[in-house]
Enzyme design. Structure first.
Site, PDB file in Angstrom:
ATOM      1  N   ARG A   1     -33.357  10.208   6.789  1.00 10.63           N
ATOM      2  CA  ARG A   1     -34.617  10.973   6.669  1.00 10.63           C
ATOM      3  C   ARG A   1     -35.766  10.163   6.087  1.00 10.63           C
ATOM      4  O   ARG A   1     -36.917  10.572   6.183  1.00 10.63           O
ATOM      5  CB  ARG A   1     -34.371  12.224   5.826  1.00 10.63           C
ATOM      6  CG  ARG A   1     -33.708  13.304   6.678  1.00 10.63           C
ATOM      7  CD  ARG A   1     -33.785  14.633   6.049  1.00 10.63           C
ATOM      8  NE  ARG A   1     -33.034  14.641   4.798  1.00 10.63           N
ATOM      9  CZ  ARG A   1     -32.682  15.743   4.170  1.00 10.63           C
ATOM     10  NH1 ARG A   1     -33.031  16.912   4.637  1.00 10.63           N
ATOM     11  NH2 ARG A   1     -32.005  15.685   3.057  1.00 10.63           N
TER      12      ARG A   1
ATOM     13  N   ASP B   1     -34.434  14.087  10.911  1.00  5.72           N
ATOM     14  CA  ASP B   1     -33.798  15.121  10.096  1.00  5.72           C
ATOM     15  C   ASP B   1     -32.828  15.833  11.037  1.00  5.72           C
ATOM     16  O   ASP B   1     -33.264  16.482  11.999  1.00  5.72           O
ATOM     17  CB  ASP B   1     -34.875  16.071   9.567  1.00  5.72           C
ATOM     18  CG  ASP B   1     -34.276  17.179   8.725  1.00  5.72           C
ATOM     19  OD1 ASP B   1     -33.048  17.391   8.811  1.00  5.72           O
ATOM     20  OD2 ASP B   1     -35.052  17.836   7.994  1.00  5.72           O
TER      21      ASP B   1
ATOM     22  N   HIS C   1      -9.142   5.752   8.324  1.00  9.95           N
ATOM     23  CA  HIS C   1      -9.256   4.296   8.211  1.00  9.95           C
ATOM     24  C   HIS C   1      -7.926   3.636   7.861  1.00  9.95           C
ATOM     25  O   HIS C   1      -7.753   2.444   8.066  1.00  9.95           O
ATOM     26  CB  HIS C   1     -10.382   3.888   7.248  1.00  9.95           C
ATOM     27  CG  HIS C   1     -10.041   4.024   5.802  1.00  9.95           C
ATOM     28  ND1 HIS C   1     -10.067   5.223   5.145  1.00  9.95           N
ATOM     29  CD2 HIS C   1      -9.656   3.118   4.874  1.00  9.95           C
ATOM     30  CE1 HIS C   1      -9.722   5.044   3.884  1.00  9.95           C
ATOM     31  NE2 HIS C   1      -9.471   3.769   3.686  1.00  9.95           N
TER      32      HIS C   1
ATOM     33  N   LYS D   1      -5.804  -0.327   9.059  1.00  6.91           N
ATOM     34  CA  LYS D   1      -5.369  -1.376   8.118  1.00  6.91           C
ATOM     35  C   LYS D   1      -4.378  -2.296   8.822  1.00  6.91           C
ATOM     36  O   LYS D   1      -3.478  -1.829   9.517  1.00  6.91           O
ATOM     37  CB  LYS D   1      -4.717  -0.744   6.880  1.00  6.91           C
ATOM     38  CG  LYS D   1      -5.732  -0.033   5.988  1.00  6.91           C
ATOM     39  CD  LYS D   1      -5.137   0.322   4.653  1.00  6.91           C
ATOM     40  CE  LYS D   1      -6.086   1.209   3.857  1.00  6.91           C
ATOM     41  NZ  LYS D   1      -7.007   0.490   2.999  1.00  6.91           N
TER      42      LYS D   1
ATOM     43  N   GLU E   1      -4.027   4.738  -6.669  1.00  9.40           N
ATOM     44  CA  GLU E   1      -5.336   4.132  -6.964  1.00  9.40           C
ATOM     45  C   GLU E   1      -5.497   4.033  -8.474  1.00  9.40           C
ATOM     46  O   GLU E   1      -5.032   4.913  -9.206  1.00  9.40           O
ATOM     47  CB  GLU E   1      -6.451   5.007  -6.401  1.00  9.40           C
ATOM     48  CG  GLU E   1      -6.407   5.127  -4.891  1.00  9.40           C
ATOM     49  CD  GLU E   1      -7.615   5.900  -4.370  1.00  9.40           C
ATOM     50  OE1 GLU E   1      -8.673   5.282  -4.253  1.00  9.40           O
ATOM     51  OE2 GLU E   1      -7.490   7.105  -4.117  1.00  9.40           O
TER      52      GLU E   1
ATOM     53  N   ASP F   1      -7.714  15.168   0.484  1.00  5.56           N
ATOM     54  CA  ASP F   1      -8.380  13.868   0.567  1.00  5.56           C
ATOM     55  C   ASP F   1      -7.435  12.780   1.075  1.00  5.56           C
ATOM     56  O   ASP F   1      -7.860  11.868   1.786  1.00  5.56           O
ATOM     57  CB  ASP F   1      -8.897  13.494  -0.837  1.00  5.56           C
ATOM     58  CG  ASP F   1      -9.835  12.301  -0.835  1.00  5.56           C
ATOM     59  OD1 ASP F   1     -10.682  12.232   0.077  1.00  5.56           O
ATOM     60  OD2 ASP F   1      -9.733  11.451  -1.735  1.00  5.56           O
TER      61      ASP F   1
ATOM     62  N   HIS G   1      -4.230  10.378   5.431  1.00  2.18           N
ATOM     63  CA  HIS G   1      -3.664   9.030   5.305  1.00  2.18           C
ATOM     64  C   HIS G   1      -2.139   9.030   5.123  1.00  2.18           C
ATOM     65  O   HIS G   1      -1.428   8.315   5.827  1.00  2.18           O
ATOM     66  CB  HIS G   1      -4.287   8.283   4.125  1.00  2.18           C
ATOM     67  CG  HIS G   1      -5.790   8.255   4.137  1.00  2.18           C
ATOM     68  ND1 HIS G   1      -6.527   8.131   5.294  1.00  2.18           N
ATOM     69  CD2 HIS G   1      -6.702   8.324   3.131  1.00  2.18           C
ATOM     70  CE1 HIS G   1      -7.818   8.117   4.992  1.00  2.18           C
ATOM     71  NE2 HIS G   1      -7.948   8.249   3.693  1.00  2.18           N
TER      72      HIS G   1
ATOM     73  N   LYS H   1      -5.101   9.370  -8.228  1.00  2.00           N
ATOM     74  CA  LYS H   1      -6.156   8.532  -8.809  1.00  2.00           C
ATOM     75  C   LYS H   1      -5.801   8.253 -10.265  1.00  2.00           C
ATOM     76  O   LYS H   1      -5.049   8.991 -10.881  1.00  2.00           O
ATOM     77  CB  LYS H   1      -7.496   9.256  -8.719  1.00  2.00           C
ATOM     78  CG  LYS H   1      -7.934   9.455  -7.255  1.00  2.00           C
ATOM     79  CD  LYS H   1      -9.425   9.524  -7.119  1.00  2.00           C
ATOM     80  CE  LYS H   1      -9.860   9.756  -5.685  1.00  2.00           C
ATOM     81  NZ  LYS H   1      -9.965   8.518  -4.888  1.00  2.00           N
TER      82      LYS H   1
END
Ligand code: BG6
Length: 501
Positions: A43, A86, A172, A176, A210, A229, A234, A334
């Site tokens: 924007r 926009d 993703h 890998k 992580e 998540d 994954h 995490k």
């Protein structure tokens, strides 16, 4: 082949942290097709040169291994263009149409690196503006929905505009190098297939750990949690790569058909299994690299009494002939003790023991390291060369004649980073090139995604009920391996997590 890659969210985090560095790498490696344009869309009021300058500054701040040198960026920058838009304004799509009409690229990629709420609007508006042509491919980042119904809604609305062959849903992890290797290992070698089954394998562990906390994504993460998540996408994709049957060829649908079968064969949840086989945790204050770090509830954007999980460990199984009875343990979190993703395949012990092996992990193990290192470790037992009876320290002990000789654990270690070095291609680089080339192998089909949501949904519902009773995730100190209940989960079957061996 010429391409136009339209990067919606062109000034956002994902664009400059992952996508533009990956495109710059591909350019440096000479793999990005000649004659391409990358059109950032956002924007802000920016000229092409203004966008180039902004991206130049941002890329100078990414990690050294992803950062182009000044000279490399100077060669890459002419590919960058900018279009102000926009996405909620139908009129603005005409601006993009005019930009794309400046030339006729062979392939037009619409990469939606935007807030997920904009995915469907953007696709519908692209369709309405005549920008969904057979030359167009659309790339959707996760999260695609927050449950099965919202995921189905997004898929239906996107498919009303684009054919399934034009839709590239990114996970993703599939890009890998280690995941590519896993498939190559299984389906390019005859060695593994005969023992890749319940008769030889005792259990399989998939860990994605992580050390980072939620960083600046607290507000997003608090609405999402580790299950949505990391597990729904994954971890389940890794499980598919381990458990799928050999596909009939290496084409996208052949691979995706086999992954879908795995997802449909996952053990269904029952109230007992939900209560016993799933552990959720939330990090409390603790340490990272010797420094104190705050607990999850003290992070920016996180509710003070948040019940969102930052850790999940679960036990499941796959109901088919190959895997019946083999526990699959999935774990992610995490602020754990290490930044480390691996798949550990624990083999059954020898059927009759004539040697002594260590009590814990006294059987062979194949560990596939995904990150930070990428390699394979095969844990075996050997007779120590300097000991007549074998086994460290054995000679020092008086030995009753009938005591079984001891064995020493040894490891066969294959380090792919060392073996292939600089030739390795990062996940986003690989996936972006695949989109431009139209290769769908490493992208997730709608039915796979829906099957994965269908499987995690009972867990989400179970937790909602627990939350309503004030029963939230178990706290664990930052810098540890999660709640103790996760160890108890595998210990119940007589197993351990890889780091406990
Ligand atoms: C993303 C998650 O999909 O994957 C993040 O949204 C997570 O929360 C990230 O940190 C992990 O990816 P990687 O490649 O760093 O293991």
């Amino acid at each position: 082949m010429s391409f136009d890659l339209v990067l919606f969210g062109g000034t956002g985090d994902l664009a400059w942290r992952k996508l533009l560095p990956a495109l710059a790498q591909a350019h440096r490696h000479g793999t990005l097709p000649e004659g391409g344009r990358i059109i950032g869309v956002a924007r802000d009021e920016l000229s092409d040169d203004g966008y180039r300058a902004l991206i130049g500054q941002r890329l100078a701040a990414v990690e050294p291994d992803k950062r182009p040198s000044e000279a490399e960026f100077a060669r890459f920058a002419p590919l960058l263009h900018y279009q102000r838009m926009d996405l909620s304004q139908p009129g603005d799509y005409a601006l993009l149409r005019a930009r794309l009409a400046e030339r006729s690229a062979d392939v037009v990629v619409m990469y939606l690196a935007t807030a997920p709420q904009l995915f469907t609007t953007a696709c519908e508006q692209l369709g309405a503006a005549g920008l969904a042509t057979p030359r167009t491919r659309v790339v959707l980042e996760k999260p695609l929905g927050h449950d099965l119904a919202s995921n189905q809604d997004i898929n239906a609305r996107v498919r009303a505009v684009f054919g399934e062959q034009q839709i590239f849903r990114i996970d993703h992890y599939l890009g890998k190098p280690a995941v590519q290797n896993l498939l190559a290992l299984r389906f390019g070698n005859a060695l593994f297939e005969p023992w890749w089954r319940r008769e030889t394998i005792a259990s399989i562990e998939i860990t994605i750990a992580e050390q980072l906390g939620v960083e600046k994504r607290g507000a997003f993460y608090d609405q999402t949690g580790a299950l949505r998540d990391m597990v729904q996408n994954h971890a389940l994709q890794l499980l598919c790569a381990i458990a799928m049957e050999p596909p009939i060829n290496a084409h996208a649908d052949a691979i995706r058909d086999e992954k879908l079968k795995v997802l449909r064969s996952l053990q269904p949840w029952t109230p007992e299994r939900l209560a016993h086989d799933v552990v959720r945790g939330q990090y409390a204050a603790g340490q990272r690299a010797g420094q104190p770090v705050p607990g999850y509830r003290a992070e920016d954007g996180v509710a003070a009494h948040s019940m969102t999980e930052t850790f999940v460990a679960l036990r499941t199984g796959i109901a088919n002939w190959r895997w019946a009875g083999v526990p699959f343990y999935l774990r992610t979190g995490k602020r754990l003790a290490a930044h480390e993703a691996h798949i550990a395949i624990h083999l059954r012990p020898t059927p009759h023991a004539i040697y002594r092996t260590p009590l814990a992990c006294g059987a062979n193990r194949l560990v596939i390291h995904l990150q930070p290192r990428d390699g394979l470790e095969l844990h075996l037992f050997a007779a120590a060369a300097n000991d007549r009876r074998t086994g460290a320290g054995a000679a020092a002990r008086p030995s009753p004649a009938r005591e079984a000789p001891a064995l020493t654990p040894v490891t066969l270690d294959l380090d792919f980073d060392q073996r292939f070095g600089a030739k390795r291609v990062g996940a986003y680089e690989r996936l972006l090139l695949d989109v431009i080339d139209g290769r769908l192998n490493l992208f997730v089909r709608a039915d796979e995604q829906e099957a994965a949501w269908r499987w995690v949904e009972p867990i989400m519902e179970f937790w909602d009920e627990q939350n309503a009773r004030g029963d939230g995730p178990r706290p664990y100190a930052a810098g540890t391996w999660g709640p103790g209940a996760a160890s108890a989960l595998v210990a119940r079957d007589g197993n351990t997590w890889a780091e406990e061996c």
